[in-house]
Design an enzyme around this catalytic site. Structure first.
Site, PDB file in Angstrom:
ATOM      1  N   GLU A   1       0.804  -1.231   0.000  1.00 15.53           N
ATOM      2  CA  GLU A   1       0.000   0.000   0.000  1.00 15.53           C
ATOM      3  C   GLU A   1       0.833   1.276   0.000  1.00 15.53           C
ATOM      4  O   GLU A   1       0.429   2.279  -0.569  1.00 15.53           O
ATOM      5  CB  GLU A   1      -0.917   0.014   1.231  1.00 15.53           C
ATOM      6  CG  GLU A   1      -2.029  -1.006   1.156  1.00 15.53           C
ATOM      7  CD  GLU A   1      -2.877  -1.014   2.416  1.00 15.53           C
ATOM      8  OE1 GLU A   1      -3.100   0.065   2.975  1.00 15.53           O
ATOM      9  OE2 GLU A   1      -3.286  -2.101   2.839  1.00 15.53           O
TER      10      GLU A   1
ATOM     11  N   ASP B   1      -2.551  -4.589   3.549  1.00 14.42           N
ATOM     12  CA  ASP B   1      -2.719  -4.909   4.975  1.00 14.42           C
ATOM     13  C   ASP B   1      -3.704  -6.050   5.192  1.00 14.42           C
ATOM     14  O   ASP B   1      -4.566  -6.316   4.352  1.00 14.42           O
ATOM     15  CB  ASP B   1      -3.187  -3.663   5.743  1.00 14.42           C
ATOM     16  CG  ASP B   1      -2.097  -2.596   5.808  1.00 14.42           C
ATOM     17  OD1 ASP B   1      -0.916  -2.950   5.650  1.00 14.42           O
ATOM     18  OD2 ASP B   1      -2.437  -1.408   6.000  1.00 14.42           O
TER      19      ASP B   1
ATOM     20  N   ASP C   1      -6.344  -6.428   7.060  1.00 16.72           N
ATOM     21  CA  ASP C   1      -7.677  -6.157   7.588  1.00 16.72           C
ATOM     22  C   ASP C   1      -8.652  -6.019   6.412  1.00 16.72           C
ATOM     23  O   ASP C   1      -8.282  -6.213   5.259  1.00 16.72           O
ATOM     24  CB  ASP C   1      -7.681  -4.921   8.473  1.00 16.72           C
ATOM     25  CG  ASP C   1      -7.098  -3.691   7.773  1.00 16.72           C
ATOM     26  OD1 ASP C   1      -6.919  -3.732   6.535  1.00 16.72           O
ATOM     27  OD2 ASP C   1      -6.820  -2.691   8.458  1.00 16.72           O
TER      28      ASP C   1
ATOM     29  N   GLU D   1     -10.032  -3.417   5.018  1.00 18.19           N
ATOM     30  CA  GLU D   1      -9.658  -2.368   4.066  1.00 18.19           C
ATOM     31  C   GLU D   1      -8.541  -2.865   3.159  1.00 18.19           C
ATOM     32  O   GLU D   1      -8.552  -2.645   1.949  1.00 18.19           O
ATOM     33  CB  GLU D   1      -9.215  -1.117   4.833  1.00 18.19           C
ATOM     34  CG  GLU D   1      -9.456   0.183   4.115  1.00 18.19           C
ATOM     35  CD  GLU D   1     -10.926   0.520   3.916  1.00 18.19           C
ATOM     36  OE1 GLU D   1     -11.240   1.052   2.827  1.00 18.19           O
ATOM     37  OE2 GLU D   1     -11.746   0.242   4.802  1.00 18.19           O
TER      38      GLU D   1
ATOM     39  N   TYR E   1       1.463  -4.458  13.201  1.00 20.74           N
ATOM     40  CA  TYR E   1       0.373  -3.693  12.579  1.00 20.74           C
ATOM     41  C   TYR E   1      -0.403  -2.903  13.625  1.00 20.74           C
ATOM     42  O   TYR E   1      -0.754  -3.424  14.688  1.00 20.74           O
ATOM     43  CB  TYR E   1      -0.548  -4.643  11.826  1.00 20.74           C
ATOM     44  CG  TYR E   1      -1.509  -3.936  10.918  1.00 20.74           C
ATOM     45  CD1 TYR E   1      -1.064  -3.021   9.974  1.00 20.74           C
ATOM     46  CD2 TYR E   1      -2.881  -4.172  11.007  1.00 20.74           C
ATOM     47  CE1 TYR E   1      -1.957  -2.364   9.132  1.00 20.74           C
ATOM     48  CE2 TYR E   1      -3.775  -3.525  10.165  1.00 20.74           C
ATOM     49  CZ  TYR E   1      -3.302  -2.620   9.241  1.00 20.74           C
ATOM     50  OH  TYR E   1      -4.185  -1.970   8.413  1.00 20.74           O
TER      51      TYR E   1
ATOM     52  N   ARG F   1      -3.405  -1.288  13.462  1.00 17.01           N
ATOM     53  CA  ARG F   1      -4.871  -1.258  13.530  1.00 17.01           C
ATOM     54  C   ARG F   1      -5.349  -2.626  13.998  1.00 17.01           C
ATOM     55  O   ARG F   1      -5.463  -3.558  13.204  1.00 17.01           O
ATOM     56  CB  ARG F   1      -5.480  -0.896  12.170  1.00 17.01           C
ATOM     57  CG  ARG F   1      -5.215   0.532  11.775  1.00 17.01           C
ATOM     58  CD  ARG F   1      -6.016   0.984  10.579  1.00 17.01           C
ATOM     59  NE  ARG F   1      -5.616   2.333  10.193  1.00 17.01           N
ATOM     60  CZ  ARG F   1      -4.694   2.606   9.287  1.00 17.01           C
ATOM     61  NH1 ARG F   1      -4.086   1.618   8.651  1.00 17.01           N
ATOM     62  NH2 ARG F   1      -4.386   3.851   8.996  1.00 17.01           N
TER      63      ARG F   1
ATOM     64  N   HIS G   1      -5.301 -10.491  14.465  1.00 19.26           N
ATOM     65  CA  HIS G   1      -4.079  -9.702  14.626  1.00 19.26           C
ATOM     66  C   HIS G   1      -3.462  -9.953  15.985  1.00 19.26           C
ATOM     67  O   HIS G   1      -4.093 -10.446  16.905  1.00 19.26           O
ATOM     68  CB  HIS G   1      -4.387  -8.202  14.530  1.00 19.26           C
ATOM     69  CG  HIS G   1      -4.924  -7.793  13.194  1.00 19.26           C
ATOM     70  ND1 HIS G   1      -5.706  -6.680  13.024  1.00 19.26           N
ATOM     71  CD2 HIS G   1      -4.795  -8.347  11.971  1.00 19.26           C
ATOM     72  CE1 HIS G   1      -6.037  -6.568  11.755  1.00 19.26           C
ATOM     73  NE2 HIS G   1      -5.499  -7.569  11.103  1.00 19.26           N
TER      74      HIS G   1
END
Length: 796
Positions: free
Chosen positions: A9, A82, A84, A86, A285, A287, A330
């Site tokens: 990203e 990532d 997640d 998103e 990570y 988030r 996570h």
């Protein structure tokens, strides 16, 4: 050309990962999402199963073109966004937009950017997880539908250019309701008794308190009077061991809260710095709502604790996430390498990393052990007992590294500054000497206003939002003007202090500042107006339980337990009907409030939200004479402003005299109170009431500002007056039109030429295309200046 194209990203992440992979891998960045819903009303077809129409934004077309070209020539394309929802959606958008094929496309995930983690991910690729993609699509579509359908309702029924959103509107409601609770609150006074004793040895002093408080001054005074002739002895002693355990490692929200309390960072700043640490391979990570640590991390933490502090400081702990909707598998936020106690980087990165390291390492350390002693002190003339407590640390354990902060601030006045955590040696039946005793009037406190961090905590408690949404939500409600984060001065309040000293009770009146706020969130009048309209007409959207239920449904979609289009259909039908009904039947909202009558004109005085913000109005539109208007001042609100405060506003603008044959006027503008003189504006220093300003003070403010501006300028270039060297907060810099240019290290300021300025301006523009317009303006000014010089020369 490399056999493998790996797409992440961000460019920072790409650079870090490229160092871990061999020459067979080319690592490129997508710079986040490469496509989004079109901005038009037909972005979502509600009649055709919520089918979406996407577009590649103009600023992403070059990136997409490059990635397409590279993907065509690569044997394998690795999608490494990532891990997640998103991130999964970004991988899906890349797959669709780049026209990738299933047989040579692999999806990999990792929660830390280290060589072992990247290589392990390459060894265990998977396919795109469409449950996660669908959960992200459901959120995106629902939020777009809410925003696109609610906003026009607000434009017609409240005020143009407003907007609403599912999570942001709930956040605003929390802040509005808290403000109303504070406004309704009435402080209750009581008297707190604190005594200072010694054992007969004046060095052995300690503090004791009465557990209950007296509601009236008379009762407090009577208690002190009864103690004049009293004997005091130790009635009982109780010593108990106690332990404190460390907090779990950070989740997104606990990191945001602790960084706010300990470092003073906003939620957005915390996430920006954490993102940089993650992309540089420093932390896992950022988030996450998990407090779990991997086995690898637990082993690394144990080795580091044993090495740095000794084995008695280690205690293995596995924390479990309480939230039922904890997102994905996570880890908690932790350092990638526990043996790195500190890192290189800028100051904000170092400080946040240190906080993360301390919290994670402390979570695997032993409990802190204490011995708590409680002494009850008998008063011979009263039934009540005074209580003294002391705590001795027997073993520091995790406190050697880290102590968690809280949101609570004490408001009690201490009798002296000495450390009261230790008690001298005491024995049951021991007689004590009273040195002093005090009854201090204390007031109950209203509910605390939200800070950014405590708002995140509340949203999380209610199950509203997820780790990725907290920071953008808080930024959005401030950017849209529904909420302001600011400091506010408190008000002076008198309180009574009764002191028993030398067998006399002395009464004193002291003053304190109450209600001062630092970095707190206040609703604006427009925020209150929008909130009340939504609560009245769209209760479901701003209902806390409904919003939490929607989040739970997104989680169920992510786990493959719910069909996303069915979930949207269940929501959209009733919501769309509500929108139509409100457009057809709701009255226009004005938030207007009558305050009373103007004593001079006899006309009504009202307060409301106008085109440019909240205002007070004397008179009505039907009067022969035009109504008079005045803007509300900072801290004033439509709901709470009084008639007297409103009348004060009409004393401004006021003329305060002349300076240099020009009139000076004091007024209040959008950015606060100011003096206007000869077309220039001079802000009033903090703490100066504009109504108190007279001629002499106004002249002084103008002259001080002029001198300050003069001192700031080191040099103005003859070739172009828009090019100046100025003294800034962090040293000299060049102001070139609207560009602020850094002076390269080692450059002697007095030797800077105009050619240097042009060169730096060009380099700065190249590094940021957004600055091209600013640079063009300054360049035009340069050409104008040169043309003028040439013309003058020819005339000569």
């Amino acid at each position: 050309m490399a056999k493998n194209l790996l797409i992440v990203e961000s460019p920072a992440k790409a650079k870090t990962i490229e160092g871990y992979l061999g020459k067979d891998f080319l690592v490129k960045s997508s710079y986040g999402h490469i496509r989004d819903l079109v901005k038009t009303d037909d972005a979502i077809d509600t009649e055709d199963n919520f089918k979406q129409k996407y577009e590649v934004p103009s600023d992403k077309k070059a990136i997409v073109s490059e990635l397409k070209k590279l993907a065509k020539s690569a044997e394998t394309v690795w999608l490494a966004s990532d891990e997640d929802r998103e991130g999964e959606a970004i991988s899906w958008h890349l797959y669709e937009t780049l026209g990738l094929k299933d047989d040579n496309t692999k999806r990999i995930v990792f929660h830390e950017i280290t060589k072992p983690a990247i290589l392990k991910a390459i060894d265990s690729p998977r396919k795109i997880d469409f449950n996660l993609v669908n959960a992200q699509q459901a959120r995106r579509v629902l939020d777009r539908l809410v925003g696109f359908e609610l906003s026009p309702v607000l434009w017609r029924k409240v005020k143009p250019s407003l907007s609403a959103g599912r999570v942001q509107s709930v956040a605003v409601r929390l802040i509005v309701e808290r403000e109303r609770d504070i406004n309704k609150f009435t402080a209750e006074a009581s008297f707190k008794i604190v005594a200072i004793f010694n054992t007969g040895n004046k060095k052995e002093r300690f503090k004791a308190e009465l557990p209950a408080r007296f509601p009236t001054e008379e009762e407090a005074k009577q208690f002190l009077s009864d103690c004049i002739s009293a004997a005091f002895e130790v009635k009982s002693l109780e010593t108990k061991p106690s332990k404190r355990t460390p907090a779990a490692p950070f989740t997104t929200s606990t990191l945001q809260q602790e960084a706010s309390r300990k470092l003073g960072y906003s939620v957005a700043r915390t996430m920006q710095v954490a993102q940089r640490l993650y992309e540089a391979g420093r932390i896992t990570y950022m988030r996450t709502d998990s407090v779990n640590l991997s086995d690898t991390a637990l082993q690394a933490a144990e080795a580091e604790i044993n090495n740095a502090y000794g084995s008695k400081y280690h205690k293995k702990r596995q924390y479990r996430t309480k939230s039922a909707g904890a997102q994905e598998a996570h880890e908690a936020i932790r350092p990638t390498y526990f043996n790195d106690h500190t890192i290189d980087g800028d100051n904000s990165e170092k400080r946040l990393y240190e906080l993360i390291w301390k919290r994670a390492i402390a979570s695997q350390m032993s409990e802190a052990e204490f011995e708590k002693t409680t002494a009850k002190i008998d008063i011979s003339t009263r039934q009540e007992d005074l209580v003294a407590t002391g705590e001795v640390m027997k073993f520091d354990g995790f406190l050697k590294v880290y102590f968690e902060s809280t949101d609570d601030d004490g408001d009690d006045i201490d009798l002296d500054n000495e450390d009261n955590s230790l008690l001298p040696p005491l024995a049951q039946g021991q007689q004590l000497t009273r040195e002093s005793m005090q009854a201090t009037q204390r007031f109950s406190r209203p509910p605390a206003r939200f800070t950014e961090a405590s708002l995140v905590k509340k949203l999380e408690e209610l199950g509203i939002g997820r780790p990725s949404t907290y920071a953008p939500t808080i930024s959005t409600i401030q950017n849209r003007g529904y909420v302001v984060k600011e400091d506010r001065d408190g008000k002076e309040r008198a309180y009574q202090v009764l002191t028993l000293e030398n067998d006399q009770v002395i009464t004193q009146t002291k003053t304190e500042i109450t209600g001062a706020e630092r970095n707190k969130m206040f609703p604006t009048d427009i925020g209150v107006l929008v909130n009340d309209f939504l609560v009245q007409h769209f209760k479901g959207i701003v209902d806390y339980h409904f919003t939490a239920k929607v989040e739970k449904e997104f989680d169920e979609i992510a786990q493959g337990m719910k069909e996303w289009t069915k979930m949207l259909s269940n929501f959209y039908g009733p919501f769309h009907s509500e929108v139509q009904d409100t457009l057809d039947n709701a009255d226009r909202a004005t938030h207007e409030r009558e305050l009373g009558t103007d004593p001079e004109s006899g006309k009504p005085i009202s307060v409301r939200v106008g085109r440019f913000g909240p205002l007070v109005q004397i008179g009505t539109a039907d009067d022969e004479e035009k109504p008079r208007f005045a803007s509300l001042r900072k801290g004033q609100m439509i709901e709470t402003i009084t008639l007297e405060e409103a009348l004060e506003l009409f004393k401004l603008p006021k003329k305060v005299g002349e300076f240099e044959d020009k009139e000076m006027t004091v007024a209040i503008g959008r950015f606060g109170p100011y003096i206007r003189h000869n077309g220039s504006f001079y802000s009033l220093p903090k703490g100066i009431d504009p109504l108190d300003v007279e001629e002499v003070q106004a002249i002084q403010i103008i002259e001080e500002k002029r001198q300050k501006d003069k001192d700031k300028i080191i040099k103005i270039f003859d070739e172009n007056p828009e090019a100046k060297i100025e003294n800034g907060r962090w040293g000299p810099f060049v102001r070139f039109g609207k560009q602020n240019l850094k002076i390269p290290k080692g450059t002697e300021v007095e030797k800077i030429t105009y050619e240097d300025v042009l060169k730096w301006a060009e380099e700065d523009t190249k590094s940021s295309p957004a600055k091209k317009g600013r640079a063009t303006k300054a360049t035009k000014a340069t050409k104008t200046a040169k043309t003028t010089k040439t013309t003058r020369a020819k005339k000569k």
